[in-house]
Design an enzyme around this catalytic site. Sequence first.
Site, PDB file in Angstrom:
ATOM      1  N   GLY A  55     -33.759  21.945 -71.570  1.00 27.59           N
ATOM      2  CA  GLY A  55     -32.322  22.173 -71.681  1.00 27.59           C
ATOM      3  C   GLY A  55     -31.487  20.969 -71.307  1.00 27.59           C
ATOM      4  O   GLY A  55     -30.285  20.955 -71.506  1.00 27.59           O
ATOM      5  N   GLN A  56     -32.115  19.956 -70.760  1.00 26.85           N
ATOM      6  CA  GLN A  56     -31.326  18.814 -70.283  1.00 26.85           C
ATOM      7  C   GLN A  56     -30.943  17.866 -71.391  1.00 26.85           C
ATOM      8  O   GLN A  56     -30.097  17.007 -71.203  1.00 26.85           O
ATOM      9  CB  GLN A  56     -32.104  18.084 -69.173  1.00 26.85           C
ATOM     10  CG  GLN A  56     -33.204  17.144 -69.653  1.00 26.85           C
ATOM     11  CD  GLN A  56     -34.508  17.836 -69.940  1.00 26.85           C
ATOM     12  OE1 GLN A  56     -34.539  19.004 -70.285  1.00 26.85           O
ATOM     13  NE2 GLN A  56     -35.611  17.122 -69.826  1.00 26.85           N
ATOM     14  N   GLY A  57     -31.573  18.004 -72.562  1.00 22.82           N
ATOM     15  CA  GLY A  57     -31.152  17.180 -73.697  1.00 22.82           C
ATOM     16  C   GLY A  57     -32.092  16.055 -74.052  1.00 22.82           C
ATOM     17  O   GLY A  57     -31.745  15.181 -74.842  1.00 22.82           O
ATOM     18  N   ALA A  95     -38.338  13.741 -61.923  1.00 27.03           N
ATOM     19  CA  ALA A  95     -38.005  12.379 -61.520  1.00 27.03           C
ATOM     20  C   ALA A  95     -37.030  11.702 -62.486  1.00 27.03           C
ATOM     21  O   ALA A  95     -36.984  10.481 -62.559  1.00 27.03           O
ATOM     22  CB  ALA A  95     -39.285  11.538 -61.359  1.00 27.03           C
ATOM     23  N   ARG A  97     -37.102  11.286 -65.637  1.00 24.43           N
ATOM     24  CA  ARG A  97     -37.859  10.308 -66.404  1.00 24.43           C
ATOM     25  C   ARG A  97     -37.842  10.581 -67.901  1.00 24.43           C
ATOM     26  O   ARG A  97     -38.441   9.837 -68.682  1.00 24.43           O
ATOM     27  CB  ARG A  97     -39.302  10.245 -65.886  1.00 24.43           C
ATOM     28  CG  ARG A  97     -40.093  11.540 -66.044  1.00 24.43           C
ATOM     29  CD  ARG A  97     -41.408  11.504 -65.291  1.00 24.43           C
ATOM     30  NE  ARG A  97     -42.437  10.686 -65.916  1.00 24.43           N
ATOM     31  CZ  ARG A  97     -43.234  11.106 -66.901  1.00 24.43           C
ATOM     32  NH1 ARG A  97     -43.128  12.316 -67.385  1.00 24.43           N
ATOM     33  NH2 ARG A  97     -44.152  10.296 -67.391  1.00 24.43           N
ATOM     34  N   ALA A 291     -31.151   2.187 -71.146  1.00 25.02           N
ATOM     35  CA  ALA A 291     -30.930   3.469 -70.456  1.00 25.02           C
ATOM     36  C   ALA A 291     -31.868   3.623 -69.261  1.00 25.02           C
ATOM     37  O   ALA A 291     -33.018   3.183 -69.292  1.00 25.02           O
ATOM     38  CB  ALA A 291     -31.139   4.627 -71.423  1.00 25.02           C
ATOM     39  N   LYS A 292     -31.355   4.263 -68.198  1.00 22.00           N
ATOM     40  CA  LYS A 292     -32.205   4.574 -67.039  1.00 22.00           C
ATOM     41  C   LYS A 292     -32.261   6.098 -66.850  1.00 22.00           C
ATOM     42  O   LYS A 292     -32.851   6.799 -67.658  1.00 22.00           O
ATOM     43  CB  LYS A 292     -31.666   3.864 -65.790  1.00 22.00           C
ATOM     44  CG  LYS A 292     -31.783   2.333 -65.907  1.00 22.00           C
ATOM     45  CD  LYS A 292     -31.526   1.617 -64.590  1.00 22.00           C
ATOM     46  CE  LYS A 292     -30.057   1.594 -64.240  1.00 22.00           C
ATOM     47  NZ  LYS A 292     -29.765   0.735 -63.077  1.00 22.00           N
ATOM     48  N   GLY A 295     -30.438  12.637 -64.501  1.00 21.73           N
ATOM     49  CA  GLY A 295     -30.567  14.046 -64.124  1.00 21.73           C
ATOM     50  C   GLY A 295     -30.418  14.296 -62.635  1.00 21.73           C
ATOM     51  O   GLY A 295     -29.369  14.730 -62.153  1.00 21.73           O
ATOM     52  N   GLU A 296     -31.472  14.018 -61.908  1.00 20.48           N
ATOM     53  CA  GLU A 296     -31.464  14.311 -60.474  1.00 20.48           C
ATOM     54  C   GLU A 296     -30.428  13.525 -59.671  1.00 20.48           C
ATOM     55  O   GLU A 296     -29.860  14.064 -58.712  1.00 20.48           O
ATOM     56  CB  GLU A 296     -32.869  14.084 -59.905  1.00 20.48           C
ATOM     57  CG  GLU A 296     -33.860  15.135 -60.385  1.00 20.48           C
ATOM     58  CD  GLU A 296     -35.299  14.788 -60.036  1.00 20.48           C
ATOM     59  OE1 GLU A 296     -35.555  13.636 -59.641  1.00 20.48           O
ATOM     60  OE2 GLU A 296     -36.161  15.665 -60.159  1.00 20.48           O
TER      61      GLU A 296
END
Lengths: 363, 284
Positions: A55-57, A95, A97, A291-292, A295-296
Amino acid sequence: MYRGASDGEKKRGVGLACSYRGVSLGAEGADAAETIVSVQTDGSVIVSSGVTDMGQGAQTQMSQIAAEVLGISMDRIQFLNTNTSRVADSGPTVASRGTIMGGSAAKNAAEKVRATLLDVGAEMTGVDLNDLDLEDNYLVSTKTHERMASFSELTAACFNKGRPMIGLGWHNSPPTSWHEEEGHGDAYFTFVYGANAAEVEVDTETGKTDVIDFASVHDVGKAINRGMVVGQMCGGVAMGLGYGLLEEFEIEDAIPKQLNFDGYLIPTSMDVPRIKTIIVENEDPMGPFGAKSVGEPTNELAAPAIVNAIANATGRRIYELPANLERVLLGHKLTRQGKRGSEQKNSIDAMVVDSCKIRGGKA
Amino acid sequence: MKPFEYYSPQSVAEACALLAQLGSGAKILAGGTDVLVELRKSADDVASSIIDITGISSLKGIEESSNTIVIKPLTTHTEILRSALVGTYAPLLKTAVAGIGSPQIRNRGTIGGNIMNAAACADTVPPLIALGARIRLQSSTGDRTVALSEFFTKPYITVAQRGELLVEIRFPKLPSDARSSFMKLGRRNALSISRLSVAAILTRDQSGVLTDARIVPGASLPTWHRVSEAENLLIGHKPTRELFVEAGKKVSDIMISFTGRRWSTEYKEPVIAVLVRRALEECH
């Protein structure tokens, strides 16, 4: 309103929290991912990866990266859900990632297909390979800016020539090290940086704390999809606000006391303020298009920023979360002895009002 | 979920007959916001029959008759919130229902259900008791009227007998010179159960002296009632902050005299006093 300003019942304060954080797994363990880009004869593209999107894309980011490399629009791409019977196990979605690992593998895979397509394009058009590019769904000449063939014509030609249009992209993270006993090493190959600022209004007579303004700033390397980055930042703050102010999980005699969302409170839209998001782009050579991670890092700063703001407002520091009514007013938590009212309603003799909720709810 | 029998009477008489016939295993379904949650429990005491009264149209609506407002039990919180009659003659009730649950819960939940469920945190009850509400209970053998302040005996326990159905809530209109308020403290800003609440009504004469004071704390006493000890501190005086502080302290003392010192007292003792003071200030 602010601590030094007056003795009002409601006091305001501001708090800041900053972080720098290792990207991906680093020295925690094996850190590699596979993404497959498979261009079809009709010019449609199938992308799949061992990185799972919950769900995060991640699927969108990987598709966007493949589309960028192939010079095509996103509508040509279909993403297949992760299945390790046809794509390599790429480790867990942890993480932060997904984009840096899955996206790097997607870029790698798409670049392989792109090389084949340009090679075939050179054969088709007689234009030098180095003067060709893929752009806006066309094979174009970089010298004349002429459209030499549509992407679909190019893929059909590639198929007819028997050339492979599948790219297996593999990304293994750069080396890291960690010496557990001595506590040092190059634990991560790159880092992200972030800061959150919270403004709170504390009702100093009840302990009720409202977050009234919030800013979230993150270095993401490169925002592949700005909408999704903002979404991650706002979601991270809302979740962190719940962690900071509301979400209590207690265990009594090995039995959790909060078993449902009537007891385990998460913030509603009425509890989350407007969040100002600021994306800092600090392109990183280790990530796809720079990009890095996002999320967290977005989640871990809200609670410390909020409790710092509470301390700024009240002069008293909270060391235990959540900073609920009791902790903010009294400085410590109160623990219910026994069951909630609704649970003992059928054995009600000795009962006085301890806490209240709808009849029938389970605690 | 345990299986249950479902009945859907179309009149009060039919509902009362079913209640008499089915006995203690029967539960009334009005809005369902409590009953449907309870049905999912695995406990042995959950209802074996559901009497769905939502089809009884005579149990819906808000009416006025001379000096009285009548609210029928199936009236939803949203309908109360939108009622001009309630807004004019019982504004503290409007404030209270505005803070119940979420829009979805307010659209389903009913004032009758809120009363009959008898949870100590029921937000409509303190305002209704402050307003002097009386309720009418009907059964297959007759009907009776009870003052709401005498209806509750313990949390979740009322004087309603098996077979009795709530058919009407009635209270005098608030006089135009009265000021009222409802204060609720929850852990979050929506979908929040009252940790503590206070309903207050103040009336003063032309010189500013308080002629009437009503204070009903919620979620704090074993049963709701007006705290006359605190009200009496106010009547005959001109309102001041010190007086309101004193009244708040009195409510706090009375609360502890009922509950004793419990795990939550350290918090509730100062905070109920604050809420009372604020509720009174809001009436100012």
